[in-house]
Design a protein around this motif. Structure first.
Motif, PDB file in Angstrom:
ATOM      1  N   ALA A  15       8.212  26.068   9.333  1.00 18.91           N
ATOM      2  CA  ALA A  15       8.157  24.621   9.101  1.00 18.91           C
ATOM      3  C   ALA A  15       7.263  23.950  10.136  1.00 18.91           C
ATOM      4  CB  ALA A  15       9.565  24.034   9.156  1.00 18.91           C
ATOM      5  N   ALA A  16       7.352  24.405  11.397  1.00 21.56           N
ATOM      6  CA  ALA A  16       6.527  23.816  12.457  1.00 21.56           C
ATOM      7  C   ALA A  16       5.051  24.084  12.197  1.00 21.56           C
ATOM      8  CB  ALA A  16       6.949  24.379  13.813  1.00 21.56           C
ATOM      9  N   GLU A  17       4.717  25.303  11.765  1.00 15.29           N
ATOM     10  CA  GLU A  17       3.317  25.636  11.504  1.00 15.29           C
ATOM     11  C   GLU A  17       2.781  24.882  10.288  1.00 15.29           C
ATOM     12  OE1 GLU A  17       2.562  29.817  11.379  1.00 15.29           O
ATOM     13  OE2 GLU A  17       3.769  30.228  13.168  1.00 15.29           O
ATOM     14  N   LEU A  18       3.651  24.674   9.301  1.00 16.50           N
ATOM     15  CA  LEU A  18       3.233  23.933   8.104  1.00 16.50           C
ATOM     16  C   LEU A  18       3.320  22.424   8.292  1.00 16.50           C
ATOM     17  CD1 LEU A  18       4.972  26.123   5.358  1.00 16.50           C
ATOM     18  CD2 LEU A  18       2.530  26.010   5.880  1.00 16.50           C
ATOM     19  N   VAL A  67       6.001  20.478   8.213  1.00 20.66           N
ATOM     20  CA  VAL A  67       6.923  19.867   7.248  1.00 20.66           C
ATOM     21  C   VAL A  67       8.337  20.096   7.757  1.00 20.66           C
ATOM     22  CG1 VAL A  67       5.373  20.235   5.283  1.00 20.66           C
ATOM     23  CG2 VAL A  67       7.089  21.971   5.846  1.00 20.66           C
ATOM     24  N   PRO A  68       9.302  19.324   7.283  1.00 17.35           N
ATOM     25  CA  PRO A  68      10.689  19.542   7.706  1.00 17.35           C
ATOM     26  C   PRO A  68      11.189  20.931   7.307  1.00 17.35           C
ATOM     27  CG  PRO A  68      10.446  17.389   6.680  1.00 17.35           C
ATOM     28  CD  PRO A  68       9.168  18.125   6.426  1.00 17.35           C
ATOM     29  N   ARG A  69      12.110  21.450   8.089  1.00 14.11           N
ATOM     30  CA  ARG A  69      12.692  22.764   7.795  1.00 14.11           C
ATOM     31  C   ARG A  69      13.357  22.764   6.423  1.00 14.11           C
ATOM     32  NH1 ARG A  69      17.392  25.730   8.214  1.00 14.11           N
ATOM     33  NH2 ARG A  69      17.216  27.829   9.142  1.00 14.11           N
ATOM     34  N   ALA A  70      13.969  21.649   6.071  1.00  6.16           N
ATOM     35  CA  ALA A  70      14.634  21.555   4.770  1.00  6.16           C
ATOM     36  C   ALA A  70      13.640  21.697   3.619  1.00  6.16           C
ATOM     37  CB  ALA A  70      15.374  20.225   4.664  1.00  6.16           C
ATOM     38  N   THR A  71      12.408  21.229   3.837  1.00  4.77           N
ATOM     39  CA  THR A  71      11.387  21.344   2.796  1.00  4.77           C
ATOM     40  C   THR A  71      11.034  22.798   2.542  1.00  4.77           C
ATOM     41  OG1 THR A  71      10.461  19.179   3.359  1.00  4.77           O
ATOM     42  CG2 THR A  71       9.043  20.694   2.139  1.00  4.77           C
ATOM     43  N   VAL A  72      10.873  23.570   3.624  1.00  2.00           N
ATOM     44  CA  VAL A  72      10.572  24.992   3.479  1.00  2.00           C
ATOM     45  C   VAL A  72      11.719  25.707   2.779  1.00  2.00           C
ATOM     46  CG1 VAL A  72      10.112  27.149   4.718  1.00  2.00           C
ATOM     47  CG2 VAL A  72       9.080  25.011   5.504  1.00  2.00           C
ATOM     48  N   SER A  73      12.941  25.406   3.188  1.00  3.23           N
ATOM     49  CA  SER A  73      14.111  26.029   2.587  1.00  3.23           C
ATOM     50  C   SER A  73      14.201  25.695   1.101  1.00  3.23           C
ATOM     51  CB  SER A  73      15.381  25.562   3.307  1.00  3.23           C
ATOM     52  OG  SER A  73      16.525  26.181   2.761  1.00  3.23           O
ATOM     53  N   ARG A  74      13.904  24.457   0.754  1.00  6.06           N
ATOM     54  CA  ARG A  74      13.967  24.028  -0.638  1.00  6.06           C
ATOM     55  C   ARG A  74      12.901  24.739  -1.480  1.00  6.06           C
ATOM     56  NH1 ARG A  74      14.127  19.182   0.430  1.00  6.06           N
ATOM     57  NH2 ARG A  74      11.910  18.640   0.270  1.00  6.06           N
ATOM     58  N   ARG A  75      11.705  24.913  -0.917  1.00  7.36           N
ATOM     59  CA  ARG A  75      10.639  25.598  -1.641  1.00  7.36           C
ATOM     60  C   ARG A  75      10.972  27.075  -1.854  1.00  7.36           C
ATOM     61  NH1 ARG A  75       5.421  22.906   1.542  1.00  7.36           N
ATOM     62  NH2 ARG A  75       5.646  20.820   0.638  1.00  7.36           N
ATOM     63  N   LEU A  76      11.575  27.692  -0.864  1.00  7.13           N
ATOM     64  CA  LEU A  76      11.977  29.090  -1.001  1.00  7.13           C
ATOM     65  C   LEU A  76      13.043  29.249  -2.086  1.00  7.13           C
ATOM     66  CD1 LEU A  76      12.165  30.261   2.730  1.00  7.13           C
ATOM     67  CD2 LEU A  76      10.426  30.838   1.030  1.00  7.13           C
ATOM     68  N   ALA A  77      13.996  28.351  -2.074  1.00  8.19           N
ATOM     69  CA  ALA A  77      15.057  28.413  -3.075  1.00  8.19           C
ATOM     70  C   ALA A  77      14.494  28.207  -4.480  1.00  8.19           C
ATOM     71  CB  ALA A  77      16.112  27.353  -2.765  1.00  8.19           C
ATOM     72  N   ARG A  78      13.551  27.264  -4.603  1.00  8.83           N
ATOM     73  CA  ARG A  78      12.948  26.996  -5.900  1.00  8.83           C
ATOM     74  C   ARG A  78      12.130  28.201  -6.375  1.00  8.83           C
ATOM     75  NH1 ARG A  78      10.976  22.021  -4.902  1.00  8.83           N
ATOM     76  NH2 ARG A  78       8.876  22.779  -4.374  1.00  8.83           N
TER      77      ARG A  78
END
Length: 332
Positions: free
Chosen positions: A26-29, A31-42
């Protein structure tokens, strides 16, 4: 039919795998950590498969996740190339350039890299320095500097120069062990060996007539400059580039052995993936390195000629700083 996978989801997945952490990804991208988690789940929901096993302390790829990761890297690289093909309509070199080079002793190479980066302010230059042979096709690199006689399938090479490999040893070592005359004589000698592909200890040396000869090593290193120093110190016989050992042959610190028996040609080249078009930043970097090599070789030759040929101590102190620059620079 399920919705197609989005690029953002692929980026989140590959970045998380590379970073081994949701937070770092998330830090490298940015974006918030929740955003990365949401994209992975999707992404996992679209695929109907578990790609990552997540715990409070670790992330582990599943078997299907490992397969998907390799394909995702290829897909993302194709997307980057597609974007670059559109940007090739102007003369501005921009975007990302990912380069792999071996450890350097040459200050002039570093200066060339800095000058190259300053010439293209819109270009983001990533320089990975390691003796390990990175996977260019799947590792996200655009170009690598290598010394090798064989290339990985799917790669193109821009040869910079060629250097014969010769077997050398210190006179003091040969005085104690005897001078080998045939390939069989190596059975009683100590061999100083490198690492095949920068990873595994070498077990064979090339024969000048073709084929390979099994050898037993007494000292191993993936740094040819260290192998050269080990040979000068009398630790055994080494197979090294002529350009590296020439000053020591002239000074008498080393002598050639098994001429016409052992030997091969080391090809110093820039390698890059075979593709329909060459991105402008890769072409610019290849041209910059190709222009640097002749200058470096001339400078090395000039420096070595200034050294007294009979001064062994001075040859050990000064010659490595010149000749090793060119040879060690390509030891990966």
């Amino acid at each position: 039919m399920s919705d197609p996978v989005e690029t953002a989801e692929l980026v989140a997945f590959t970045k998380t795998v590379d970073a081994k952490s949701l937070s770092r990804a998330a830090a490298e991208l940015r974006v918030p950590r929740a955003t990365v988690s949401r994209r992975l789940a999707r992404l996992e929901e679209r695929l109907g498969a578990r790609l990552l096993r997540r715990t409070t302390r670790s992330l582990v790829l599943t078997d299907i996740g490992e397969v998907f990761y390799r394909q995702a890297c290829i897909a993302l690289k194709a997307v980057r190339l597609a974007e670059q093909s559109v940007r090739m309509t102007d003369d501005v070199v921009r975007g990302d350039l990912r380069v792999s080079v071996p450890p350097m002793m040459s200050v002039s190479f570093h200066a060339m890299l800095c000058e190259f980066a300053s010439l293209y302010p819109e270009l983001r230059v990533h320089v990975h320095i390691s003796n390990q042979l990175v996977d260019i096709l799947h590792g996200g690199y655009d170009v690598a500097l290598r010394a090798s006689s064989q290339l990985q399938p799917g790669l193109i090479a821009r040869t910079l120069f060629r250097d014969p490999m010769i077997a050398v040893a210190a006179p003091a070592y040969l005085a104690g062990r005897g001078t080998p005359r045939t390939q069989r004589d190596l059975r009683t000698h100590r061999c100083l060996l490198g690492f095949a592909r920068g990873e595994l200890p070498e077990t064979h040396w090339p024969l000048a007539s073709g084929g390979k000869l099994h050898v037993d090593g007494a000292f191993f290193s993936n740094d040819i400059a260290l192998l050269c120093d080990a040979a000068i110190s009398g630790l055994g016989i080494a197979l090294l580039p002529r350009g590296l050992v020439s000053p020591h042959l002239e000074s008498g610190a080393l002598v050639q052995v098994l001429a016409g028996v052992l030997g091969a040609e080391m090809q110093i080249a820039l390698v890059y993936p075979e593709r329909a078009f060459l991105p402008p930043q890769v072409r610019a970097f290849i041209d910059a390195v190709a222009a640097w090599v002749p200058r470096e070789l001339v400078a090395n030759q000039h420096n070595s000629q200034r050294e007294p040929s009979g001064a062994v101590r001075r040859a050990k102190e000064a010659a490595p700083r010149s000749s090793k620059k060119a040879s060690r620079a390509f030891s990966g």
